[in-house]
Structure formats: C-alpha cells, structure tokens
Design a protein around this motif. Sequence first.
Motif, short mmCIF file in Angstrom:
data_model
loop_
_atom_site.label_atom_id
_atom_site.label_comp_id
_atom_site.label_asym_id
_atom_site.label_seq_id
_atom_site.Cartn_x
_atom_site.Cartn_y
_atom_site.Cartn_z
N GLN A 293 0.86 -1.19 0.00
CA GLN A 293 0.00 0.00 0.00
C GLN A 293 0.89 1.23 0.00
OE1 GLN A 293 -3.77 0.27 0.29
NE2 GLN A 293 -3.19 -1.57 -0.81
N ALA A 294 0.55 2.23 -0.83
CA ALA A 294 1.39 3.43 -0.88
C ALA A 294 0.52 4.65 -1.11
CB ALA A 294 2.44 3.30 -1.98
N PHE B 88 1.30 7.68 -10.98
CA PHE B 88 2.11 6.47 -10.80
C PHE B 88 1.26 5.23 -10.52
CE2 PHE B 88 5.27 9.72 -10.17
CZ PHE B 88 6.35 9.20 -10.86
N ARG B 89 -0.05 5.47 -10.32
CA ARG B 89 -0.87 4.34 -9.87
C ARG B 89 -1.05 3.25 -10.91
NH1 ARG B 89 -4.99 8.12 -6.63
NH2 ARG B 89 -3.37 8.88 -5.24
N GLN C 192 10.70 4.63 -6.17
CA GLN C 192 10.29 4.40 -7.56
C GLN C 192 8.83 4.84 -7.79
OE1 GLN C 192 12.07 3.39 -10.18
NE2 GLN C 192 13.94 3.28 -8.95
N LEU C 193 8.00 4.72 -6.75
CA LEU C 193 6.60 5.13 -6.87
C LEU C 193 6.42 6.61 -6.53
CD1 LEU C 193 4.83 2.09 -5.13
CD2 LEU C 193 4.85 2.58 -7.58
N GLN C 194 7.53 7.28 -6.15
CA GLN C 194 7.49 8.68 -5.69
C GLN C 194 6.38 8.88 -4.66
OE1 GLN C 194 8.03 11.67 -8.68
NE2 GLN C 194 9.44 10.42 -9.88
N ALA C 195 6.27 7.92 -3.75
CA ALA C 195 5.20 7.95 -2.74
C ALA C 195 5.68 8.69 -1.49
CB ALA C 195 4.81 6.52 -2.38
N ASN C 196 4.76 9.36 -0.82
CA ASN C 196 5.07 9.96 0.48
C ASN C 196 5.32 8.87 1.50
OD1 ASN C 196 4.69 12.59 -0.38
ND2 ASN C 196 2.48 12.51 0.03
N SER C 197 4.49 7.85 1.42
CA SER C 197 4.62 6.77 2.38
C SER C 197 4.28 5.46 1.70
CB SER C 197 3.67 7.00 3.57
OG SER C 197 2.34 7.00 3.10
#
Lengths: 247, 247, 247, 247
Positions: free
Chosen positions: C35-36, C42-43, C76-81
Amino acid sequence: MKLKTVGIKNIRYPVMIREKSGGGLQSTVASITLQANMPRRFRETCVATFLDVLRKYQEDMSVTIFPKLLVETRDQLQANSAHLEMTFPYFLEKKAPVTKTSGLMEYTCRFAGGIGEDEDFILSVWVPSTTLCPCSKEISEFGAHNQRAEINLNVKSKGFIWVEDLISLVESGASCEVYSILKRPDEKFVTEQAYKNPMFVEDVVRKVAEMAQAHPDIYWFSVGVESFESIHKHSAYAYVDSSGIEA
Amino acid sequence: MKLKTVGIKNIRYPVMIREKSGGGLQSTVASITLQANMPRRFRETCVATFLDVLRKYQEDMSVTIFPKLLVETRDQLQANSAHLEMTFPYFLEKKAPVTKTSGLMEYTCRFAGGIGEDEDFILSVWVPSTTLCPCSKEISEFGAHNQRAEINLNVKSKGFIWVEDLISLVESGASCEVYSILKRPDEKFVTEQAYKNPMFVEDVVRKVAEMAQAHPDIYWFSVGVESFESIHKHSAYAYVDSSGIEA
Amino acid sequence: MKLKTVGIKNIRYPVMIREKSGGGLQSTVASITLQANMPRRFRETCVATFLDVLRKYQEDMSVTIFPKLLVETRDQLQANSAHLEMTFPYFLEKKAPVTKTSGLMEYTCRFAGGIGEDEDFILSVWVPSTTLCPCSKEISEFGAHNQRAEINLNVKSKGFIWVEDLISLVESGASCEVYSILKRPDEKFVTEQAYKNPMFVEDVVRKVAEMAQAHPDIYWFSVGVESFESIHKHSAYAYVDSSGIEA
Amino acid sequence: MKLKTVGIKNIRYPVMIREKSGGGLQSTVASITLQANMPRRFRETCVATFLDVLRKYQEDMSVTIFPKLLVETRDQLQANSAHLEMTFPYFLEKKAPVTKTSGLMEYTCRFAGGIGEDEDFILSVWVPSTTLCPCSKEISEFGAHNQRAEINLNVKSKGFIWVEDLISLVESGASCEVYSILKRPDEKFVTEQAYKNPMFVEDVVRKVAEMAQAHPDIYWFSVGVESFESIHKHSAYAYVDSSGIEA
C-alpha cells in the motif's frame, strides 16, 4: 505484568437481528469473539457465563441492544474491560433495476464493541459491487475490463444507524451495484451503467468516504475496497480513514 | 471389515519441480496428503517413513519422478495400496501480449497418484483467465460485463506431459488470458481481445474439452470453470468430463 | 480530502530468505501486500514498478534487506509513504527431543514495514505448540485434556533479530513443543513433558511476553495464543501487548 | 460433444430446517451449489428460476422435502439431470455429561441429491469430537496426547433418517464427545472418559463404520476422520467406505 485479555474465538451461534423495514427479526448465524480482562477465578467459567448472557439476547439483537449484551457480559465476568465482535451474513430484498424482480442479496455485517479501557462501538458492512476500469475504457476502442469488488465500511457514530442505511450508503459508491437476480433488461442496464461510470478502487474509496463524511451521525470511519481484477490474478486495493482526510 | 486408508493430511513441505524450459528446477512449497492401506504395525511410523522417502525425492520432482516416490512410499510402508497428492504454486515467466514485458504468473498444479487398488496418475492445473458475457455484449449498446474466472483441467495421459504444456493448452480457452504485468498497450489489447471473444462458462468448458480431446496423449480428462461474476455475488460454474462426451 | 493508500493485495511471489545457520538461502513462496500514498500518475504502473523492484531483491531477502526493498519501492513510486507485508512459510530442521531424529518443521513468518508516515518494522512468527489444561489435570484422577495451539509473536526491535531466534524464543513458551517426526521414545517424552507442564492460554501469553520483555533488542511486542480446545468446538484465546504491561 | 452441467456455486441463502424434537423449524444459512444439464435457452434465466423455486421451499426444508425442491428445479429448468447441494450449520441443545448444563452445539450438515443420470441422495454430517492416542497412553507414565478431531459421515439410506439421528450415531464414535459448556465436574468426566477410551483415527473410522453398517436403513456410507494432532502441525486422517468393507 498485567494480562490484557482472555476469551474465546470464533464460536458460532444463532442470533435474530432486528430489521429496519416492518420491524421484524431476521434469523442468521453469527461468528462471535469475546475478549475480557477479568479476574482469574472467572476465567474457567467464562464460556458458560457468556453463553448464558448471550442466550438472553440472541432472540432480539440490534445496534442498540448489542451494548447491553456487552455491559452484562462485562458485569457477569466482573471484568475491567471487555471486547465483543459479532459477524454475520445479512439478507435484504433487493429489486432488479429495470424489471424490479425481487431477490435476496447477502451482505456481511459486524457489530464490534469495547467497554472499559477502549470504549467504543464500530458498525461494519461488506458490500459486493462492480468496478469498471477508467484507463481500460479510455484506451480501448470498445469494451472495458470490469470485475466484482468488495467495499468495506466501518463507522463510529453519535446516534443510532441501521445496518440497512449503511449498506444503502455504500451500495451507490462503485461503478454499478450487484444484484442476485437480473433479467435481460436488467443485465443491459447494469452493463451500460458500469460502462458509463468507470471508477478505480481509489475513486470508490473517495466517493464512499465523502458520503460517510457528509453523514451527520458518523464521526469516524474507514473504507477499504478490494477489486478482484479480471485481467490479473491479484487484487487492487485502496484504503482511507478519517484521520487521512483534510477538511 | 477392512480399513481402507490411513495417513496424513495437509503437511507442507518444500519441493523442487523440474522445469520444461532450460532444464532447471523451481523451488516451491507443496501441500501433501498421503493415504495408504498398510499393516497396523507400520502406522505409527508412517509419517517418519514417508518423510524419509520424501526427503530423497524433494530436490528433483516431476511428473515422471512422482510415481517413483509413490512406489517407494508404498514399499517402505508395506502397503497394499497408497494414494499421494502434492499441490503447489508454480510460477512461469509470461510476456505481456504487446509490449512483451515479462512477469511471473502464478498457477496452481497438482500431482495425484494411486498405486495398488486404484492405479492411476492425474495431473491437474488451475489457470486464471477472463470471461466476457456474450449475452451482456449482445443486448448492451456499449460494454459487456467480464470477470476473472478459474479453469481447472485434470488429465490422465498415456505419455509424459509437462505441466507447462497443460497450462498453455488451458490458457487460450477463455475470452482472454490473464497476466501479472500489463502496460497501457497491453491493457488496450486484453480489453479488446476479451470484447471480441465473448464466452459463457459452458463455452470455455467446451473449448478446453475439445483441445484436451484432440491431444494424442490424454485419454481421460475433466474440466471445471468457475466465473466470479462481476454483476452477482455468486459464481457461474460449468463442468464436463470425458464420460459426458460423445465422439 | 487526501487518499491514504492504494496498492495490491495478496500477490504470491517466490523469494529466497537468508538463513541464520550456514549462511544459506531458503526458497519459499511469499504472499505480498503493498500500500502506498503515491501521486495519481504512478498508480497505473504501480504493479509493474513494484514487481521490477521486487525482482532485484527476491533472490536474497532478510530482515535487513527488506527495508531496502521498501525504500526503493517508495522512491520508484514517488510515494510519500508506503507499507509492505511479506508473509511466508519457513522451514527449520528440528531434532526430536530423545532420538534426535531430524525433520523439517514449518512456521509462518512475516516481514511488515512502513516508511513515511508510519515508519516502523514488525517481525512476526506463528509457532505451533501444545497446551495442556491445568484445571483438567488438577480435577481428574488421570489424564488431562491437551491440544494444538498457535502462538503469534510480533516484535519491533532496536537491533537485528533473526527469524530463527524469535521462533526459538516462542517455542519454549507452551506446555510442550511440536515436532514433525516423533519416534516412540520421543512421543513418551512430549506426552510426559506436557503433563508435567500444564498451562492455560493466559499462562503461555505471559511466559512469552516475559521472554520478549527480557530481550535487550525488543522495545515493543504483542503476543496472541489460540488454543484449539480438544473438549470444545471453539478456541480459547489470550492476548497481551507491551502497552498492557507494567514494569 | 455433450456438455455435462452448468449452474451456480456457493450462493448463500436463509433456510429453515425441520427439527426432530418438538416438530419446530430451525433457521440457518445454507451455502448452495446447483448443477444441471439443461437446454441452452434456459441457462440465462437459470439463477432466477432456481431462486424462485427455492423461495417456495426455504421456509420448511427437510430430508423429505429436499427431493421435491430438486424435482421442481429440474422440471422448471427442463433439465435432463440436476444436482443440488445444501450445506448449513445446525445447532442442537446438548447437556453436559454430569451437571446436565445445557448449551447449543454446532454441527455442519449437508443435503446432496441428484436427479436424472446420477439419481441418489446423500446425507452428510461433520461432528467435532476428541481422540486420545493409545500409543501415547501406553508408553507414557502419565498423561496421553489428545486433540479435537472431526468425523464426517455420508450415507445413502432406504428410509427416512433425521440429521439428529446421524449426529447421535457419530457422536459416540470417538474417545469422548465434545460439548459447548462444561462445568468442573463435566470437565473431570470428559478428561477421564477420553483417557479410558484411547482411539486412533482408524479406530474411530472402524467404530462409526460398524454402527453405520448395523443401521437397517443405511445401504451405503463413507466415514472420514481428521485428527488435529496436538503433538504435530499436520493432521492424522483415516477413511473407509462401504466398498472397502467385507461381510
């Protein structure tokens, strides 16, 4: 050291749930888990005590009666705190969208409550629905992949909420609703409805969250949507809870 | 009175499966069930005896080696008859249909064999795929409901068959194949492919049955297809086996 | 409104886990959930991106390498978390207590980590064991009911902990340990050992909690014990976590 | 080529089962599977047709009414043959052996019937019970390992048999019966009872088979016993059916 909880897990028991429409009672079979922080001398008789209390309440259970079951269980066990969960299949008459043919739809519901240390009550529903992929629709000349999805909504509320109302809130949240009986005109309707209304799991989560947030009695909620992707072997999943929502 | 079988159920064990391509070995974890008709004095040591034999074979397992494991198990247990089942996840590199992006797809496979009274060997695969409803497509102005389905093929064969060949036979049987990784051009392809190729569960069952029947080495088979309907909460299911097929 | 997480659920993938003894690698099959909280663009490629990163790490996974997989996935997903869970069966050679006959025992393990908002890493093991009821022993002239139980320990630690060490800590916590192969002298031993060491689920929870508390590197833990009662159809269950423990 | 069956799998539906004692009706929730060999034009409306028929019968279901549901389903679908299965939890008041404290015990039951090609009716029950290991008792100075086991009996009969009678036949087959509520004198009783009555899974299978064979109305049966071994992570399993029994 202080022991947190002792109890029983996954005992099945028949219960009757008070229905919104008609004021009747629906018979179902619940899976029940009880945990309590009780004195050691009460632990051996914990199951007997709980089943005695449950027997009194099993024939008329509802969102408002459940807390009474919880309080009496805690009292009889002389526990500082107790936590009780009751998960059960629940059936509602649902009319097909065009022919209005009526059929029984199955939902999963849960009453979960704590008393003592973590005092609260969470009402949960799991509702089947259809998601149709916006990306697939956009890039394809015809068609769009779609699939069954399951929406789970959990809420804490200030006032009384019927399970039926929570199901109804959730059911309009995805690309299309799911039915038990569909005749040809109904099947045409749901196919076109889903196609006109493409949604990713994150769109479903956002829409249900907005409706939960707009509900005057709900002060906390979480929403999870699992989509059993028709083009993959894995599920897409999105989740949000009140703490992740900005005004 | 004669006791039919005694044994163990659902023990998990690491095994290495011989792969078709490259001649390598794939590590996986099998769930194993053993039943045997053995003398009473061997029953207590049944598990120890079987795990000893299994240990010799776990590092190089295949459709041809499995019968040797079965024979040696029967001999060591001095059993009249024995039945062994080994179910395991199996992974194959699979290229996306347009971009050829490669990803690992998971299938479920089973080796099941009997020796003594019911002498045979059944090879089974469970393959995920997509079904798109012909009726929904025909009656709707746009779109068509589709969903993930699972195809199960079980075969008895005269000659050696690779698990990979059985999977490949099944995989082309439904409206479209399922992949682990799909980029945009691939998603467009699978969406349109399924739409151009509508099939009920009974159509999938018939197509896979025809391919199994045409295979020179397969002399018995059964096919079951479960479709996790996107417009309902229940599954559609169709089944056929060789005995229900006319020349 | 801000969406909390999007991702995939229950994808199965082969991984190799670094072993404590001998420095080898054990092949197993993990069930993975990701989960991100990532930007919308990016989804669509989330699965492809994650499986690319996973491929780099799957051949050498451990408690210390898992956080690197998590960081690279997030980047790689440039996710915050991001939050990642990997649950897998894990096999250890275990010697029978008397004859020292060696057999493979199966345990379930989980690596679960968060980066960004909820930064932490939880290592979990599920260990089968035997509980023998103290009350039953005390009141009966002979015998005492006993049964299989499952102990689940989850820990957060300051330093590196091997899965093997966590299993070993838990395994001595109940009435008796469980083995895959037991010869007659071993069976006599485990029978008598359990009888000499009667424990309720709450006793097991307390003992495992004390050992976890005494471990210099563990700063948070929870213990749950489910006992599949031989005299009932339901389970007895006890639970404790660090927050419920007084110094 | 001829298609064998098409239908639905695992639809859940509320049903009321006629009880032996008192002539009342017990509400429960069944999981239903229907397969039929019907003309293609009836397949689309198969679910609607079946649920219509089911609705008429759901409020009063029994071993004698089930065949009528099956016949009417077959007729309405104009099918050559049809097969229907209905699995449900069933609750019986059961008194503790010494204190006679009454509690609800849960059993699993199944009605399964075919009409057309494979005409028959199989009644099944799954009953929890206790097995105590004879070997463990014999070799140990004190104690004996015991565990929950599940006995499954399937029968074909000439005359009418109550589910209650089948459960009662099975329940005395193992080392000791299982109860939902046990007070101290009861727990002493079941502990000692199991200890005095050690049985391997094969002994339970044989005993239940002998009772089924002695029943005047049962002309075919199969018995399977799975014992969730307290000293292992795997189950012991034994099986027998009428065909493996000599006079």
